[in-house]
Enzyme design. Structure first.
Site, PDB file in Angstrom:
ATOM      1  N   TYR A  43       0.011   1.399  -3.531  1.00  0.00           N
ATOM      2  CA  TYR A  43      -0.423   3.100  -4.083  1.00  0.00           C
ATOM      3  C   TYR A  43      -0.972   3.174  -2.525  1.00  0.00           C
ATOM      4  O   TYR A  43      -2.393   3.763  -2.785  1.00  0.00           O
ATOM      5  CB  TYR A  43      -1.388   2.572  -5.229  1.00  0.00           C
ATOM      6  CG  TYR A  43      -0.521   2.173  -6.370  1.00  0.00           C
ATOM      7  CD1 TYR A  43       0.703   2.301  -6.388  1.00  0.00           C
ATOM      8  CD2 TYR A  43      -1.421   1.695  -7.258  1.00  0.00           C
ATOM      9  CE1 TYR A  43       1.407   1.933  -7.813  1.00  0.00           C
ATOM     10  CE2 TYR A  43      -1.023   1.120  -8.272  1.00  0.00           C
ATOM     11  CZ  TYR A  43       0.707   1.469  -8.573  1.00  0.00           C
ATOM     12  OH  TYR A  43       1.261   1.110 -10.026  1.00  0.00           O
TER      13      TYR A  43
HETATM   14  C1  LIG Z   1       7.197   6.666  -9.204  1.00  0.00           C
HETATM   15  C2  LIG Z   1       6.742   5.422  -8.806  1.00  0.00           C
HETATM   16  C3  LIG Z   1       6.485   4.084  -9.628  1.00  0.00           C
HETATM   17  C4  LIG Z   1       6.009   3.111  -9.305  1.00  0.00           C
HETATM   18  N1  LIG Z   1       5.731   1.864 -10.051  1.00  0.00           N
HETATM   19  C5  LIG Z   1       5.076   0.853  -9.434  1.00  0.00           C
HETATM   20  C6  LIG Z   1       5.102  -0.331 -10.165  1.00  0.00           C
HETATM   21  O1  LIG Z   1       5.365  -0.196 -11.442  1.00  0.00           O
HETATM   22  N2  LIG Z   1       4.432  -1.500  -9.704  1.00  0.00           N
HETATM   23  C7  LIG Z   1       4.260  -1.463  -8.219  1.00  0.00           C
HETATM   24  O2  LIG Z   1       3.725  -2.517  -7.867  1.00  0.00           O
HETATM   25  N3  LIG Z   1       4.143  -0.354  -7.598  1.00  0.00           N
HETATM   26  C8  LIG Z   1       4.903   0.726  -8.028  1.00  0.00           C
HETATM   27  N4  LIG Z   1       5.013   1.753  -7.275  1.00  0.00           N
HETATM   28  C9  LIG Z   1       4.702   1.903  -5.843  1.00  0.00           C
HETATM   29  C10 LIG Z   1       5.731   1.066  -5.188  1.00  0.00           C
HETATM   30  O3  LIG Z   1       5.720  -0.256  -5.298  1.00  0.00           O
HETATM   31  C11 LIG Z   1       5.450   1.311  -3.466  1.00  0.00           C
HETATM   32  O4  LIG Z   1       5.497   2.751  -3.437  1.00  0.00           O
HETATM   33  C12 LIG Z   1       6.282   0.625  -2.751  1.00  0.00           C
HETATM   34  O5  LIG Z   1       5.984   0.547  -1.445  1.00  0.00           O
HETATM   35  C13 LIG Z   1       7.949   1.343  -2.778  1.00  0.00           C
HETATM   36  O6  LIG Z   1       9.062   0.924  -1.930  1.00  0.00           O
HETATM   37  P1  LIG Z   1      10.304   1.817  -1.560  1.00  0.00           P
HETATM   38  O7  LIG Z   1      11.071   0.723  -0.836  1.00  0.00           O
HETATM   39  O8  LIG Z   1      10.801   2.411  -2.565  1.00  0.00           O
HETATM   40  O9  LIG Z   1       9.295   2.613  -0.550  1.00  0.00           O
HETATM   41  P2  LIG Z   1       9.657   3.125   1.001  1.00  0.00           P
HETATM   42  O10 LIG Z   1       9.075   4.320   0.975  1.00  0.00           O
HETATM   43  O11 LIG Z   1      10.959   3.102   1.232  1.00  0.00           O
HETATM   44  O12 LIG Z   1       8.709   1.833   1.752  1.00  0.00           O
HETATM   45  C14 LIG Z   1       7.397   1.828   1.581  1.00  0.00           C
HETATM   46  C15 LIG Z   1       6.741   1.238   2.989  1.00  0.00           C
HETATM   47  O13 LIG Z   1       7.436   0.019   2.952  1.00  0.00           O
HETATM   48  C16 LIG Z   1       8.397   0.254   4.280  1.00  0.00           C
HETATM   49  N5  LIG Z   1       9.730  -0.526   4.189  1.00  0.00           N
HETATM   50  C17 LIG Z   1      10.595  -0.012   3.381  1.00  0.00           C
HETATM   51  N6  LIG Z   1      11.806  -0.925   3.333  1.00  0.00           N
HETATM   52  C18 LIG Z   1      11.397  -1.683   4.336  1.00  0.00           C
HETATM   53  C19 LIG Z   1      11.946  -2.915   5.015  1.00  0.00           C
HETATM   54  N7  LIG Z   1      13.270  -3.108   4.600  1.00  0.00           N
HETATM   55  N8  LIG Z   1      11.647  -3.614   5.927  1.00  0.00           N
HETATM   56  C20 LIG Z   1      10.397  -3.301   6.452  1.00  0.00           C
HETATM   57  N9  LIG Z   1       9.577  -2.419   5.902  1.00  0.00           N
HETATM   58  C21 LIG Z   1       9.965  -1.440   4.859  1.00  0.00           C
HETATM   59  C22 LIG Z   1       8.248   1.562   4.825  1.00  0.00           C
HETATM   60  O14 LIG Z   1       8.690   1.721   6.136  1.00  0.00           O
HETATM   61  C23 LIG Z   1       6.914   1.988   4.198  1.00  0.00           C
HETATM   62  O15 LIG Z   1       5.994   1.649   4.888  1.00  0.00           O
HETATM   63  C24 LIG Z   1       5.576   3.133  -7.671  1.00  0.00           C
HETATM   64  C25 LIG Z   1       5.671   4.244  -6.675  1.00  0.00           C
HETATM   65  C26 LIG Z   1       6.262   5.187  -7.313  1.00  0.00           C
HETATM   66  C27 LIG Z   1       6.473   6.503  -6.566  1.00  0.00           C
END
Ligand SMILES: Cc1cc2nc3c(=O)[nH]c(=O)nc-3n(C[C@H](O)[C@H](O)[C@H](O)COP(=O)(O)OP(=O)(O)OC[C@H]3O[C@@H](n4cnc5c(N)ncnc54)[C@H](O)[C@@H]3O)c2cc1C
Ligand SMILES: *[C@@H]1O[C@H](CO)[C@@H](O)[C@H](O)[C@H]1NC(C)=O
Ligand SMILES: *[C@@H]1O[C@H](CO)[C@@H](O)[C@H](O)[C@H]1NC(C)=O
Ligand SMILES: *[C@@H]1O[C@H](CO)[C@@H](O)[C@H](O)[C@H]1NC(C)=O
Ligand SMILES: *[C@@H]1O[C@H](CO)[C@@H](O)[C@H](O)[C@H]1NC(C)=O
Ligand SMILES: *[C@@H]1O[C@H](CO)[C@@H](O)[C@H](O)[C@H]1NC(C)=O
Ligand SMILES: *[C@@H]1O[C@H](CO)[C@@H](O)[C@H](O)[C@H]1NC(C)=O
Ligand SMILES: *[C@@H]1O[C@H](CO)[C@@H](O)[C@H](O)[C@H]1NC(C)=O
Ligand SMILES: *[C@@H]1O[C@H](CO)[C@@H](O)[C@H](O)[C@H]1NC(C)=O
Length: 534
Positions: free
Chosen positions: A473
């Site tokens: 978060y």
């Molecule tokens: C609608 C919504 C619901 C959510 N629900 C939950 C929940 O139920 N439980 C929970 O724990 N969290 C929840 N989250 C938070 C979520 O876990 C984090 O936002 C998480 O980082 C998202 O991962 P992403 O790959 O979608 O995001 P991205 O924005 O793609 O990545 C997030 C971070 O990780 C890095 N990253 C992504 N992929 C890689 C990779 N392959 N290698 C290295 N670094 C990488 C990015 O550079 C960035 O710093 C929620 C968020 C939202 C917006």
């Protein structure tokens, strides 16, 4: 299957990476990508989008999950959507050579947009095409590429087994790349811990372009990427997961109580039992504004629950541990575990499991801002009663506060087992969220100020020294790096809130794997002892 092809690709040219950057144009960067020796079938030209490509905007916007970052000027010069590992290696190599930073994006859910926003010339590595999932039901494992969403993972599991699951988040379009590297929790957390606690291997491209697995990266780096965030350490290509058993029938319920129905007293009691309940039972609370029948504003607490068992067992359990909620059979529904995933994600009855493959958020996009806290001592009634008026303010029309219980498995894992330190001693976790629909800086400031005031109000009642926060978060209010050299002390301000003492080990790992701090952002782990270097 994709395992085999990975390791045959050799990063031959990576010795030539220069340690200083030249202010090159992105054309040279693109040329570098093209001339990198891709030993492959899929051409990199179909994976490279400059701002001149007609699809640039749709590719960029597709995984933007927060309108706050949809219209801003600091966009990537180039987006690469790798079709294979060598495309990532080329991007890591060429970006260093041509003075660009990288942002890696999986699902794009980062609360502060760090996977696709930067104030420096940069390239986005968007993993949307690397989303293969290979299930090994016999061994209860799965390899998941980091561009896959948790919805795609849940779907794949359900196609192979009705009695296997995986502990991860609630919202299907969340990406496994960010989610797992930052922790990852949902309704199986009390029984099985975080997603990161159930990862047994990974493939990562390091800053030198090497493709490493658990054995070749070593236990320090493997430790760091399971809760320390991936972005500081490399580009994660895939995860190997240990799947967990779930019963073929589970029970869910959602029960609402407003203030006039003694919501405050019920929450007071919940705080005394929520982390001590049977490990098969998770009851979280979503609080928000509601209206009474005669039109008065009130606060509603929604008790939302998954029980890994049947109604017949749940009812006596609730009568014993939490009778104050007044749960009755009619509130409950039995279903398969995969249907409970759809239920928690907000889908209504009888939706096909296929909806899990949809990468669009169910309720559409909004502008939003989130924050988090941990609670170690129950919040007294007077504390809750001081919280309620915040919901009656203008800015709180679509605001929520969510309490998620810890305990059970979360108490058994030590604080240093992974970088995620929020274990025993925490009764529950709080998420605060505010969202709005109208564009403009003034609207944004009003709503952000509201959530900051709420956060400030809550200080008395939550964890202290440090006031802990959950990396997934992400909240830039709690501290940021300088745009350049960041001291250990400066980074400790936000670092200790997310990681407590694990922050030290994270900086040591960082120093080993990326001593020149190429992989950096507003809240990346800084390397140690680089005084004077920019
Ligand atoms: C609608 C919504 C619901 C959510 N629900 C939950 C929940 O139920 N439980 C929970 O724990 N969290 C929840 N989250 C938070 C979520 O876990 C984090 O936002 C998480 O980082 C998202 O991962 P992403 O790959 O979608 O995001 P991205 O924005 O793609 O990545 C997030 C971070 O990780 C890095 N990253 C992504 N992929 C890689 C990779 N392959 N290698 C290295 N670094 C990488 C990015 O550079 C960035 O710093 C929620 C968020 C939202 C917006
Ligand atoms: C790479 O090229 C070599 C020589 O042409 C070939 O033997 C090898 O199979 C190729 N590897 C892949 C992954 O295509
Ligand atoms: C983007 O434009 C460049 C230059 O015209 C072209 O080489 C490349 O193939 C285009 N990329 C895609 C994915 O179409
Ligand atoms: C399960 O794991 C064992 C040992 O690693 C392996 O030999 C076997 O092939 C795996 N089973 C499947 C179905 O892949
Ligand atoms: C709320 O609590 C009071 C006092 O304990 C009780 O009399 C009342 O019936 C409760 N109201 C509801 C709706 O449960
Ligand atoms: C609703 O609001 C009115 C006006 O503030 C108040 O007089 C009344 O008691 C409220 N009703 C309830 C049920 O709280
Ligand atoms: C869902 O399906 C079940 C069984 O197939 C059926 O009894 C029920 O009425 C359906 N519900 C809705 C809302 O369509
Ligand atoms: C995906 O979900 C969105 C939002 O619910 C919906 O508008 C869209 O039609 C869905 N797409 C598909 C292919 O089902
Ligand atoms: C983005 O900018 C355009 C043009 O300035 C505007 O019309 C649109 O409403 C903006 N969208 C958002 C989400 O801010």
């Amino acid at each position: 299957m994709f395992l085999k092809t990975y390791f045959t690709i050799v990063p031959i040219v990576l010795l030539f990476v220069s340690t200083f950057s030249i202010a090159d144009t992105h054309e040279n960067f693109v040329q570098c990508l093209y001339s990198y020796p891709h030993n492959t079938s899929s051409s990199i030209s179909s994976a490279v989008y400059t701002q001149a490509n007609s699809s640039y905007s749709s590719i960029l916007d597709f995984s933007i999950q927060n309108l706050r970052f949809s219209n801003i000027s600091s966009k990537p010069l180039v987006i690469v959507t790798p079709l294979e590992v060598s495309h990532i290696q080329a991007t890591v190599f060429c970006s260093q050579r041509h003075g660009m930073q990288i942002r890696t994006r999986s699902g794009g859910h980062d609360y502060e947009g760090l996977s696709y926003v930067a104030e420096v010339p940069f390239v986005v590595i968007d993993l949307i095409n690397l989303r293969e999932i290979n299930m090994d039901v016999e061994n209860r494992t799965a390899w998941v590429q980091a561009g896959a969403t948790i919805g795609e993972l849940y779907y794949s599991i359900s196609q192979k087994s009705k009695t296997l699951g995986f502990p991860a988040g609630v919202c299907p379009p969340v990406g496994t790349g960010g989610h797992f590297s930052g922790g990852g929790y949902g309704f199986l957390m009390r029984k099985y811990g975080l997603s990161a606690d159930n990862i047994v291997d990974a493939h990562i491209i390091d800053v030198n372009g090497n493709l490493l697995d658990r054995e070749t990266m070593g236990e320090d780096l493997f430790w760091a990427i399971r809760g320390g965030g991936g972005a500081s350490f490399g580009v994660i290509v895939a995860w190997k997961l240990k799947l967990v058993p779930v019963p073929s029938t589970v029970t869910v319920f959602r029960v609402e109580r407003i203030l006039e129905q003694n919501a405050t007293e019920i929450i007071e009691k919940w705080q005394l039992v929520a982390n001590k309940l049977d490990e098969d039972l998770t009851i979280r609370i979503n609080m928000g504004r509601a209206t009474t029948q005669n039109g008065n504003l009130t606060v509603q607490a929604q008790f939302e629950s998954l029980y890994l068992g049947r109604i017949d067992q749940l009812i006596p359990l609730m009568q014993k541990s939490f009778p104050e909620l007044g749960l009755v059979r009619e509130d409950c529904s039995e279903m398969s575990w995969i249907d409970s995933i759809l239920y928690m994600a907000g889908f209504t009855d009888n939706q096909s499991t296929d909806v899990l493959l949809n990468r669009t958020q169910l309720n559409g996009l909004s502008f939003n801002k989130g924050k988090s806290d941990y609670v170690r001592d129950p919040i007294p009634n007077v504390g809750l009663e001081g919280l309620w008026p915040f919901f009656f303010e203008d800015e709180a029309q679509s605001a929520f506060v969510q309490f998620t219980p810890y305990g059970a498995r979360m108490d058994e894992i030590s604080e240093s087992e992974t970088p995620f330190p929020h274990r025993s001693g925490n009764i529950f976790h709080i998420q605060y969220g505010v969202s709005w629909r109208d564009a403009g800086e003034e609207e944004a400031q009003r709503h952000i100020n509201w959530i900051r005031r709420l956060y400030s109000y809550m200080e008395t009642y939550v964890s202290k020294s440090p006031r802990a926060a959950y990396l997934n978060y992400r909240d830039l209010d709690i501290g940021v790096n300088s745009n350049g050299y960041t001291s250990y002390n400066q980074a400790s301000i936000w670092g200790r809130k997310y990681f407590k003492n694990n922050f030290n080990r994270l900086t040591r790992v960082k120093t080993k794997v990326d001593p020149l701090n190429f992989l950096r952002n507003e809240q990346s782990i800084p390397p140690l002892m680089l005084k004077g270097r920019k």
